[in-house]
Design a protein around this motif. Structure first.
Motif, PDB file in Angstrom:
ATOM      1  N   TYR A 138       0.939  -1.424   0.213  1.00  0.00           N
ATOM      2  CA  TYR A 138       0.071   0.030   0.061  1.00  0.00           C
ATOM      3  C   TYR A 138       0.640   1.145   0.759  1.00  0.00           C
ATOM      4  CZ  TYR A 138      -3.679  -3.685   1.158  1.00  0.00           C
ATOM      5  OH  TYR A 138      -3.673  -4.531   0.981  1.00  0.00           O
ATOM      6  N   THR A 139       1.664   1.278   0.768  1.00  0.00           N
ATOM      7  CA  THR A 139       3.190   2.661   0.850  1.00  0.00           C
ATOM      8  C   THR A 139       4.113   2.381  -0.478  1.00  0.00           C
ATOM      9  OG1 THR A 139       4.047   1.854   2.355  1.00  0.00           O
ATOM     10  CG2 THR A 139       2.352   2.852   3.133  1.00  0.00           C
ATOM     11  N   GLY A 140       4.449   1.130  -0.671  1.00  0.00           N
ATOM     12  CA  GLY A 140       5.446   1.189  -1.345  1.00  0.00           C
ATOM     13  C   GLY A 140       7.455   0.604  -0.287  1.00  0.00           C
ATOM     14  N   ARG A 141       6.479   1.582   0.582  1.00  0.00           N
ATOM     15  CA  ARG A 141       7.539   1.473   1.812  1.00  0.00           C
ATOM     16  C   ARG A 141       8.269  -0.349   2.452  1.00  0.00           C
ATOM     17  NH1 ARG A 141       9.472   6.355   2.436  1.00  0.00           N
ATOM     18  NH2 ARG A 141       7.439   7.329   2.434  1.00  0.00           N
ATOM     19  N   ARG A 142       9.921  -0.458   2.353  1.00  0.00           N
ATOM     20  CA  ARG A 142      10.928  -1.296   2.696  1.00  0.00           C
ATOM     21  C   ARG A 142      10.190  -1.777   4.045  1.00  0.00           C
ATOM     22  NH1 ARG A 142      15.313  -2.648   0.212  1.00  0.00           N
ATOM     23  NH2 ARG A 142      16.361  -1.327   1.999  1.00  0.00           N
ATOM     24  N   PHE A 143      10.337  -3.428   4.307  1.00  0.00           N
ATOM     25  CA  PHE A 143      10.263  -3.633   5.963  1.00  0.00           C
ATOM     26  C   PHE A 143      10.806  -4.959   6.042  1.00  0.00           C
ATOM     27  CE2 PHE A 143       6.373  -4.984   4.643  1.00  0.00           C
ATOM     28  CZ  PHE A 143       6.111  -6.056   4.774  1.00  0.00           C
ATOM     29  N   THR A 144      10.822  -4.793   7.648  1.00  0.00           N
ATOM     30  CA  THR A 144      11.179  -6.615   7.832  1.00  0.00           C
ATOM     31  C   THR A 144      10.959  -6.622   9.198  1.00  0.00           C
ATOM     32  OG1 THR A 144      13.467  -8.530   7.904  1.00  0.00           O
ATOM     33  CG2 THR A 144      13.523  -6.563   8.557  1.00  0.00           C
ATOM     34  N   PHE A 145      11.153  -8.013   9.726  1.00  0.00           N
ATOM     35  CA  PHE A 145      10.663  -8.830  11.342  1.00  0.00           C
ATOM     36  C   PHE A 145      11.814  -9.141  11.483  1.00  0.00           C
ATOM     37  CE2 PHE A 145       5.404  -7.536   9.473  1.00  0.00           C
ATOM     38  CZ  PHE A 145       5.557  -6.792  10.434  1.00  0.00           C
ATOM     39  N   PHE A 146      12.154  -9.290  12.867  1.00  0.00           N
ATOM     40  CA  PHE A 146      12.861  -9.886  13.565  1.00  0.00           C
ATOM     41  C   PHE A 146      12.297  -9.793  14.865  1.00  0.00           C
ATOM     42  CE2 PHE A 146      13.354  -5.354  14.144  1.00  0.00           C
ATOM     43  CZ  PHE A 146      14.193  -5.312  15.509  1.00  0.00           C
ATOM     44  N   ALA A 147      13.318 -10.382  16.273  1.00  0.00           N
ATOM     45  CA  ALA A 147      12.371 -11.356  17.584  1.00  0.00           C
ATOM     46  C   ALA A 147      13.291 -10.052  17.951  1.00  0.00           C
ATOM     47  CB  ALA A 147      12.805 -12.520  17.286  1.00  0.00           C
ATOM     48  N   ASP A 148      13.068 -10.106  19.559  1.00  0.00           N
ATOM     49  CA  ASP A 148      13.861  -9.839  20.249  1.00  0.00           C
ATOM     50  C   ASP A 148      13.871 -11.090  21.354  1.00  0.00           C
ATOM     51  OD1 ASP A 148      11.721 -10.923  22.413  1.00  0.00           O
ATOM     52  OD2 ASP A 148      11.527  -8.369  23.692  1.00  0.00           O
ATOM     53  N   PRO A 149      14.685 -11.204  22.507  1.00  0.00           N
ATOM     54  CA  PRO A 149      15.226 -12.386  23.024  1.00  0.00           C
ATOM     55  C   PRO A 149      13.910 -13.578  23.272  1.00  0.00           C
ATOM     56  CG  PRO A 149      16.882 -10.414  23.399  1.00  0.00           C
ATOM     57  CD  PRO A 149      15.796  -9.740  22.982  1.00  0.00           C
ATOM     58  N   ASP A 150      13.046 -12.952  23.807  1.00  0.00           N
ATOM     59  CA  ASP A 150      11.737 -13.653  24.297  1.00  0.00           C
ATOM     60  C   ASP A 150      10.677 -13.605  22.829  1.00  0.00           C
ATOM     61  OD1 ASP A 150      11.444 -13.670  27.119  1.00  0.00           O
ATOM     62  OD2 ASP A 150      11.839 -11.372  27.116  1.00  0.00           O
ATOM     63  N   ASP A 151      11.280 -13.576  21.842  1.00  0.00           N
ATOM     64  CA  ASP A 151      10.728 -14.198  20.381  1.00  0.00           C
ATOM     65  C   ASP A 151       9.373 -12.900  20.166  1.00  0.00           C
ATOM     66  OD1 ASP A 151      10.126 -15.437  17.942  1.00  0.00           O
ATOM     67  OD2 ASP A 151       9.631 -17.352  19.283  1.00  0.00           O
ATOM     68  N   LEU A 152       9.739 -12.291  20.628  1.00  0.00           N
ATOM     69  CA  LEU A 152       8.260 -10.407  20.655  1.00  0.00           C
ATOM     70  C   LEU A 152       8.886 -10.528  19.305  1.00  0.00           C
ATOM     71  CD1 LEU A 152       8.502  -9.449  23.888  1.00  0.00           C
ATOM     72  CD2 LEU A 152       6.366 -10.509  23.022  1.00  0.00           C
ATOM     73  N   PRO A 153       7.533 -10.127  18.665  1.00  0.00           N
ATOM     74  CA  PRO A 153       8.266  -9.638  16.928  1.00  0.00           C
ATOM     75  C   PRO A 153       8.210  -8.189  17.090  1.00  0.00           C
ATOM     76  CG  PRO A 153       5.645 -10.164  17.361  1.00  0.00           C
ATOM     77  CD  PRO A 153       6.254 -10.429  18.607  1.00  0.00           C
ATOM     78  N   LEU A 154       8.672  -8.143  16.116  1.00  0.00           N
ATOM     79  CA  LEU A 154       9.844  -6.561  16.389  1.00  0.00           C
ATOM     80  C   LEU A 154       9.687  -6.716  14.974  1.00  0.00           C
ATOM     81  CD1 LEU A 154      12.751  -6.195  19.089  1.00  0.00           C
ATOM     82  CD2 LEU A 154      10.021  -5.389  18.855  1.00  0.00           C
ATOM     83  N   GLU A 155       9.527  -5.305  14.125  1.00  0.00           N
ATOM     84  CA  GLU A 155       9.427  -4.514  13.035  1.00  0.00           C
ATOM     85  C   GLU A 155      10.430  -3.830  12.125  1.00  0.00           C
ATOM     86  OE1 GLU A 155       6.357  -3.570   9.529  1.00  0.00           O
ATOM     87  OE2 GLU A 155       5.889  -3.468  11.299  1.00  0.00           O
ATOM     88  N   PHE A 156      11.244  -3.364  11.501  1.00  0.00           N
ATOM     89  CA  PHE A 156      11.859  -2.098  11.128  1.00  0.00           C
ATOM     90  C   PHE A 156      10.986  -1.737   9.949  1.00  0.00           C
ATOM     91  CE2 PHE A 156      16.436  -3.017  13.103  1.00  0.00           C
ATOM     92  CZ  PHE A 156      16.619  -2.401  14.267  1.00  0.00           C
TER      93      PHE A 156
END
Length: 128
Positions: A107-125
């Motif tokens: 929808y925005t054309g912006r790039r992103f990715t997901f990764f996890a913190d030490p407790d496997d909580l989902p984080l996104e850049f």
């Protein structure tokens, strides 16, 4: 009523020292204050992002794990704005943090990715 923005996000860590190291040293959040709350046997670490938004990192004795996969109802993930996604992914990699393949928001054309913190909580850049 007018909401002016997001003040903070609270995260409970299973291993306080490991999560503190991740959020401060890997992600580079600035420590505002750190308090030990003896009555709760709990740490509270206030962290700042450059825009003033805060992350509160807590420890509690034996917190139950949060379901991340399959995706459960409720708050889904924490997305952090970055100016250069490739540099952010490379930085994670130097700290041994794996990220998913970079995708493009349809929808925005912006790039992103997901990764996890030490407790496997989902984080996104999310690239600005």
């Amino acid at each position: 009523m007018r909401i002016d923005g997001l003040h903070h996000v609270a995260i409970i860590a299973s291993d306080y020292a490991r999560s503190k190291q991740f959020y401060v040293e890997v992600l580079g959040l600035r420590v505002i204050a750190e308090h030990y709350r003896a009555e709760r046997d709990s740490w509270k670490l206030d962290l700042a992002l450059p825009d003033g938004t805060q992350v509160e990192l807590f420890s509690f004795p034996s917190p139950p794990p949060r379901v991340s996969r399959p995706e459960a109802c409720g708050l889904r993930h924490l997305a952090l704005r970055v100016a250069d996604l490739d540099a952010a992914v490379a930085h994670l990699s130097t700290h041994g943090v794996a990220s998913e393949p970079v995708r493009v928001d349809e929808y925005t054309g912006r790039r992103f990715t997901f990764f996890a913190d030490p407790d496997d909580l989902p984080l996104e850049f999310y690239e600005q």
